[in-house]
Write a protein that holds these residues in place. Sequence first.
Motif, PDB file in Angstrom:
ATOM      1  N   VAL A   1       0.858  -1.185   0.000  1.00  0.00           N
ATOM      2  CA  VAL A   1       0.000   0.000   0.000  1.00  0.00           C
ATOM      3  C   VAL A   1       0.894   1.235   0.000  1.00  0.00           C
ATOM      4  N   SER A   2       0.524   2.244  -0.746  1.00  0.00           N
ATOM      5  CA  SER A   2       1.379   3.434  -0.880  1.00  0.00           C
ATOM      6  C   SER A   2       1.559   4.142   0.458  1.00  0.00           C
ATOM      7  N   ASP A   3       2.667   4.868   0.572  1.00  0.00           N
ATOM      8  CA  ASP A   3       2.954   5.608   1.801  1.00  0.00           C
ATOM      9  C   ASP A   3       1.854   6.627   2.093  1.00  0.00           C
ATOM     10  N   MET A   4       1.304   7.248   1.050  1.00  0.00           N
ATOM     11  CA  MET A   4       0.273   8.253   1.249  1.00  0.00           C
ATOM     12  C   MET A   4      -0.985   7.630   1.864  1.00  0.00           C
ATOM     13  N   VAL A   5      -1.387   6.459   1.339  1.00  0.00           N
ATOM     14  CA  VAL A   5      -2.570   5.772   1.874  1.00  0.00           C
ATOM     15  C   VAL A   5      -2.326   5.363   3.323  1.00  0.00           C
ATOM     16  N   GLN A   6      -1.119   4.870   3.599  1.00  0.00           N
ATOM     17  CA  GLN A   6      -0.807   4.473   4.975  1.00  0.00           C
ATOM     18  C   GLN A   6      -0.823   5.677   5.907  1.00  0.00           C
ATOM     19  N   GLU A   7      -0.338   6.812   5.427  1.00  0.00           N
ATOM     20  CA  GLU A   7      -0.336   8.016   6.262  1.00  0.00           C
ATOM     21  C   GLU A   7      -1.751   8.499   6.540  1.00  0.00           C
ATOM     22  N   ILE A   8      -2.605   8.479   5.526  1.00  0.00           N
ATOM     23  CA  ILE A   8      -4.013   8.859   5.723  1.00  0.00           C
ATOM     24  C   ILE A   8      -4.681   7.889   6.692  1.00  0.00           C
TER      25      ILE A   8
END
Length: 450
Positions: free
Chosen positions: A417-424
């Motif tokens: 999973v992309s870093d952005m999705v994980q951060e959200i």
Amino acid sequence: MDNLFIILPAFIFTIALLVAIHEFGHFWVARKLNVKVLRFSIGFGMPLFSFRGKKDNTEFVLAAIPLGGYVKMLDEREADVPEDEVHRAFNRQSVYKRFAIVFAGPFINFVFAAFAFWLMFVMGVQGVKPIMGKLAPTSISWESGLRSGDHIVAVDDNDTPTMSAVYEHLFEAFLDRSTATITLNDQRKVHFDFSSMAQDVEPSELHKIIGLTVQLPVEDVIISEVTVDSPAAKAGIEAGDQIIAIDGQSIDHWRELVNAVIDRPGETISVEILRNAQRSTLAVIIGSAKSANRTIGRIGVRPKSVSGLPKSMYSMHQYGIFAAIPKGIEKTWDLSVLTVKMLGRIVIGEASIKNISGPITIAEVAGQSAQLGIESFLRFLAIVSLSLGVINLLPIPMLDGGHLLFYIVEIVKGSPVSDMVQEIGLKIGVTLLVMLMSVALYNDFARLLN
């Protein structure tokens, strides 16, 4: 609140033990999969005690705030990793190994719950036989066909040697809004139909709605003391009075008097008394008092004597060492399913968020169960452990279940999973957890203030 010197140690022991067990699951599987563990911490904040292990120089820490813990593994996302140890970094492991390490924490909580229930069954669980006493004509019990003297032996083909076992299985039917079939010792069957019950009926009200009572020995309920300025004193009840009836229902045991007022704080009842061979009727406005996590009714009287239940009324629920194994697993599964169903009802609005408890309530129950004996405390440990396991498996980022969800997505799509999705997801998870803890603490303080 009960004795603080019992509540506090019981609470700290409970949380520290269950957190240690949960984190040990992560730790043990990580070690088995050759992932380097840097730190194993029980609690947060300032370290109170620490030492270094021989393998990998792992730091073992006992910290000041025992409300959680963590296992810190070698990870390139957190710090530089020497080239010769890159293969042991958590982030370099296959998705299946990462899944196993994360899943091990909640899983071992279920294993411990099964062990605690197994030990409880080996030691033996004593409870009151479910032989019916007086039943209110307005209760589900009466309307379903139960009568005084009936002996319940099973609910939906599940053996019920004790009254608590009866309620446990009825509670499941209540959550499902289904019909429970009760088998009596003479093989008659009666049915409790919960299908038409309103969705907003709270589980805490179930005991009163069902209306089951156990058979009690007959005794005169004579008052030995009336508390000054209590509801009973204001109504004119005096020491030496015998309670004959409440709201027209005869009172033949102290427990029947308690049952008649405990769920009715603020209500007015008609109390018939016998004084100097003369009968009279008094109106009593029931007062309220705080008990555990709820408000109960009290009128401020003490009995002259209370006879206990005869030994024939008790049942010892006990199994051998091997026979108790499947029973412990079955008990863990049943209560885990009930926990999930209860959480589901809260999420969709069919149960009140007042059912969510925080550390204060857990501390109170820990102290109470510790005072009641090892069997009660083992049951409490098992329930909290499986609850910890269920909650950690919820698909919420920040919890183990959130990480597992990301890993499942990674398995399906073939890439992380992309870093952005994980951060959200992380931000959403933090928000949800803060909201959950806020509700739990609010409920705890509300119960205290009430």
